[in-house]
Design a protein around this motif. Sequence first.
Motif, PDB file in Angstrom:
ATOM      1  N   GLN A   1       0.835  -1.205   0.000  1.00 23.12           N
ATOM      2  CA  GLN A   1       0.000   0.000   0.000  1.00 23.12           C
ATOM      3  C   GLN A   1       0.868   1.252   0.000  1.00 23.12           C
ATOM      4  O   GLN A   1       1.891   1.323   0.689  1.00 23.12           O
ATOM      5  N   LEU A   2       0.445   2.244  -0.774  1.00 29.54           N
ATOM      6  CA  LEU A   2       1.171   3.508  -0.869  1.00 29.54           C
ATOM      7  C   LEU A   2       0.415   4.572  -0.084  1.00 29.54           C
ATOM      8  O   LEU A   2      -0.732   4.895  -0.406  1.00 29.54           O
ATOM      9  N   GLU A   3       1.050   5.093   0.981  1.00 24.02           N
ATOM     10  CA  GLU A   3       0.457   6.170   1.775  1.00 24.02           C
ATOM     11  C   GLU A   3       0.803   7.501   1.123  1.00 24.02           C
ATOM     12  O   GLU A   3       1.970   7.801   0.897  1.00 24.02           O
ATOM     13  N   LEU A   4      -0.226   8.299   0.843  1.00 22.33           N
ATOM     14  CA  LEU A   4      -0.013   9.569   0.150  1.00 22.33           C
ATOM     15  C   LEU A   4      -0.608  10.715   0.961  1.00 22.33           C
ATOM     16  O   LEU A   4      -1.826  10.814   1.110  1.00 22.33           O
ATOM     17  N   TYR A   5       0.259  11.557   1.477  1.00 16.89           N
ATOM     18  CA  TYR A   5      -0.180  12.737   2.226  1.00 16.89           C
ATOM     19  C   TYR A   5      -0.448  13.860   1.231  1.00 16.89           C
ATOM     20  O   TYR A   5       0.338  14.099   0.308  1.00 16.89           O
ATOM     21  N   GLN A   6      -1.576  14.551   1.432  1.00 14.86           N
ATOM     22  CA  GLN A   6      -1.985  15.651   0.559  1.00 14.86           C
ATOM     23  C   GLN A   6      -2.570  16.778   1.401  1.00 14.86           C
ATOM     24  O   GLN A   6      -3.030  16.553   2.523  1.00 14.86           O
ATOM     25  N   LEU A   7      -2.585  17.980   0.823  1.00 12.59           N
ATOM     26  CA  LEU A   7      -3.209  19.111   1.507  1.00 12.59           C
ATOM     27  C   LEU A   7      -4.712  18.891   1.611  1.00 12.59           C
ATOM     28  O   LEU A   7      -5.350  18.425   0.667  1.00 12.59           O
TER      29      LEU A   7
ATOM     30  N   ARG B   1       7.644   2.112  -7.116  1.00 11.71           N
ATOM     31  CA  ARG B   1       7.312   0.967  -6.262  1.00 11.71           C
ATOM     32  C   ARG B   1       7.343  -0.336  -7.050  1.00 11.71           C
ATOM     33  O   ARG B   1       7.755  -1.380  -6.532  1.00 11.71           O
ATOM     34  N   ASP B   2       6.935  -0.265  -8.321  1.00  7.33           N
ATOM     35  CA  ASP B   2       6.750  -1.475  -9.127  1.00  7.33           C
ATOM     36  C   ASP B   2       7.924  -1.787 -10.049  1.00  7.33           C
ATOM     37  O   ASP B   2       7.943  -2.843 -10.685  1.00  7.33           O
ATOM     38  N   ASN B   3       8.888  -0.869 -10.167  1.00  8.13           N
ATOM     39  CA  ASN B   3       9.976  -1.047 -11.137  1.00  8.13           C
ATOM     40  C   ASN B   3      11.311  -0.638 -10.530  1.00  8.13           C
ATOM     41  O   ASN B   3      11.369   0.130  -9.569  1.00  8.13           O
ATOM     42  N   GLU B   4      12.384  -1.122 -11.130  1.00  7.78           N
ATOM     43  CA  GLU B   4      13.736  -0.738 -10.711  1.00  7.78           C
ATOM     44  C   GLU B   4      14.154   0.493 -11.514  1.00  7.78           C
ATOM     45  O   GLU B   4      14.702   0.386 -12.608  1.00  7.78           O
ATOM     46  N   ILE B   5      13.860   1.655 -10.962  1.00  6.19           N
ATOM     47  CA  ILE B   5      14.128   2.898 -11.680  1.00  6.19           C
ATOM     48  C   ILE B   5      14.834   3.892 -10.753  1.00  6.19           C
ATOM     49  O   ILE B   5      14.850   3.733  -9.531  1.00  6.19           O
ATOM     50  N   LYS B   6      15.391   4.921 -11.354  1.00  6.25           N
ATOM     51  CA  LYS B   6      15.895   6.067 -10.611  1.00  6.25           C
ATOM     52  C   LYS B   6      14.915   7.210 -10.844  1.00  6.25           C
ATOM     53  O   LYS B   6      14.777   7.708 -11.961  1.00  6.25           O
TER      54      LYS B   6
ATOM     55  N   PHE C   1     -18.377   1.134 -10.352  1.00  2.63           N
ATOM     56  CA  PHE C   1     -17.163   1.083 -11.153  1.00  2.63           C
ATOM     57  C   PHE C   1     -17.134  -0.217 -11.951  1.00  2.63           C
ATOM     58  O   PHE C   1     -17.572  -1.272 -11.482  1.00  2.63           O
ATOM     59  N   SER C   2     -16.612  -0.134 -13.158  1.00  5.38           N
ATOM     60  CA  SER C   2     -16.459  -1.334 -13.981  1.00  5.38           C
ATOM     61  C   SER C   2     -15.436  -2.262 -13.336  1.00  5.38           C
ATOM     62  O   SER C   2     -14.643  -1.860 -12.474  1.00  5.38           O
ATOM     63  N   LEU C   3     -15.419  -3.503 -13.784  1.00  4.59           N
ATOM     64  CA  LEU C   3     -14.464  -4.474 -13.257  1.00  4.59           C
ATOM     65  C   LEU C   3     -13.037  -4.011 -13.513  1.00  4.59           C
ATOM     66  O   LEU C   3     -12.179  -4.097 -12.631  1.00  4.59           O
ATOM     67  N   GLU C   4     -12.773  -3.483 -14.724  1.00  7.60           N
ATOM     68  CA  GLU C   4     -11.412  -3.051 -15.027  1.00  7.60           C
ATOM     69  C   GLU C   4     -10.997  -1.873 -14.159  1.00  7.60           C
ATOM     70  O   GLU C   4      -9.879  -1.841 -13.629  1.00  7.60           O
ATOM     71  N   ALA C   5     -11.863  -0.880 -14.005  1.00  7.11           N
ATOM     72  CA  ALA C   5     -11.528   0.270 -13.151  1.00  7.11           C
ATOM     73  C   ALA C   5     -11.279  -0.181 -11.721  1.00  7.11           C
ATOM     74  O   ALA C   5     -10.319   0.279 -11.069  1.00  7.11           O
ATOM     75  N   SER C   6     -12.107  -1.085 -11.214  1.00  6.64           N
ATOM     76  CA  SER C   6     -11.939  -1.594  -9.846  1.00  6.64           C
ATOM     77  C   SER C   6     -10.596  -2.295  -9.684  1.00  6.64           C
ATOM     78  O   SER C   6      -9.920  -2.147  -8.657  1.00  6.64           O
ATOM     79  N   GLU C   7     -10.190  -3.050 -10.712  1.00 10.81           N
ATOM     80  CA  GLU C   7      -8.905  -3.751 -10.655  1.00 10.81           C
ATOM     81  C   GLU C   7      -7.740  -2.764 -10.680  1.00 10.81           C
ATOM     82  O   GLU C   7      -6.714  -2.992 -10.031  1.00 10.81           O
ATOM     83  N   ILE C   8      -7.897  -1.683 -11.406  1.00 16.69           N
ATOM     84  CA  ILE C   8      -6.841  -0.654 -11.440  1.00 16.69           C
ATOM     85  C   ILE C   8      -6.678  -0.024 -10.058  1.00 16.69           C
ATOM     86  O   ILE C   8      -5.560   0.146  -9.564  1.00 16.69           O
ATOM     87  N   PHE C   9      -7.789   0.332  -9.422  1.00  8.45           N
ATOM     88  CA  PHE C   9      -7.720   0.930  -8.088  1.00  8.45           C
ATOM     89  C   PHE C   9      -7.091  -0.049  -7.089  1.00  8.45           C
ATOM     90  O   PHE C   9      -6.316   0.345  -6.208  1.00  8.45           O
ATOM     91  N   LYS C  10      -7.430  -1.322  -7.236  1.00  7.18           N
ATOM     92  CA  LYS C  10      -6.880  -2.346  -6.346  1.00  7.18           C
ATOM     93  C   LYS C  10      -5.377  -2.480  -6.539  1.00  7.18           C
ATOM     94  O   LYS C  10      -4.613  -2.609  -5.576  1.00  7.18           O
ATOM     95  N   LYS C  11      -4.934  -2.467  -7.799  1.00  4.76           N
ATOM     96  CA  LYS C  11      -3.502  -2.595  -8.095  1.00  4.76           C
ATOM     97  C   LYS C  11      -2.723  -1.384  -7.580  1.00  4.76           C
ATOM     98  O   LYS C  11      -1.627  -1.523  -7.026  1.00  4.76           O
ATOM     99  N   ALA C  12      -3.281  -0.190  -7.736  1.00  6.80           N
ATOM    100  CA  ALA C  12      -2.615   1.017  -7.251  1.00  6.80           C
ATOM    101  C   ALA C  12      -2.479   0.981  -5.731  1.00  6.80           C
ATOM    102  O   ALA C  12      -1.430   1.335  -5.179  1.00  6.80           O
ATOM    103  N   ASN C  13      -3.524   0.565  -5.041  1.00  9.89           N
ATOM    104  CA  ASN C  13      -3.489   0.337  -3.597  1.00  9.89           C
ATOM    105  C   ASN C  13      -2.962   1.568  -2.848  1.00  9.89           C
ATOM    106  O   ASN C  13      -1.969   1.498  -2.124  1.00  9.89           O
ATOM    107  N   THR C  14      -3.635   2.689  -3.047  1.00 14.96           N
ATOM    108  CA  THR C  14      -3.233   3.937  -2.392  1.00 14.96           C
ATOM    109  C   THR C  14      -4.199   4.291  -1.262  1.00 14.96           C
ATOM    110  O   THR C  14      -5.367   3.913  -1.280  1.00 14.96           O
TER     111      THR C  14
END
Length: 233
Positions: A3-9, A51-56, A213-226
Amino acid sequence: MGQLELYQLKNGYRYNSDTLFLYDFISANKLRGDILDVGCGCGILGLLVARDNEIKLTGIDIDPLNVQISQHNASVNGIAGEFIAEDFSKFKSDIKFDFIISNPPFCHFGVTKSQNKHIANSRYNDSLSLEQFLAGANRNLKPKGVLYFCYDAKQIGWILALLVKFKLNLTKLRFVHSKRGQNAKLALFEAKKSSKSLCEILPPLIVFDGDNFSLEASEIFKKANTISKVYEC
């Protein structure tokens, strides 16, 4: 994915599903190398990709407060990244990037503008025009480097003309529709610098199926896990 914790104003610009759909579009490829997140905001797009890739990861934003928040979010999630406060329209990096990713501001002059400065900088394209954005992408990408971004689907003609102008060849395109039978509101783009590849038009992404939400949109939100939390200045 963790899960990605995202602080916002609490009262500033807050990320929306556009960025999550762009993240999913990017995720079809395994990325490696130097990546620049333009208009990084709270850091969401770059941090998801890192989070998902080996990047700089490098993030850039015109608002120093966004850079501060992105640095905080990177630290909280244990993700390495450098974040800089600069105007991308004038930015020229000492290194060239393998990838540039961005959900740039694309609301245009014809809409009623928010009086909240933080929201205005993030939402309206007078803070970074499409032409400035694509010129900066061309300037800072490596030869054969790849640009991923999303934009208002209604501006597709102008987008395609400017991609050609800045030698960015469109290689993948996907439209996002709120519901079946409705016009597209968002378009997702993959463009490669100085490439001659043909363009792949992907099936449309439908966000809602009836009132849910459509099945695909729901799966995207689940994968992002924010999860969003309030950032206290």
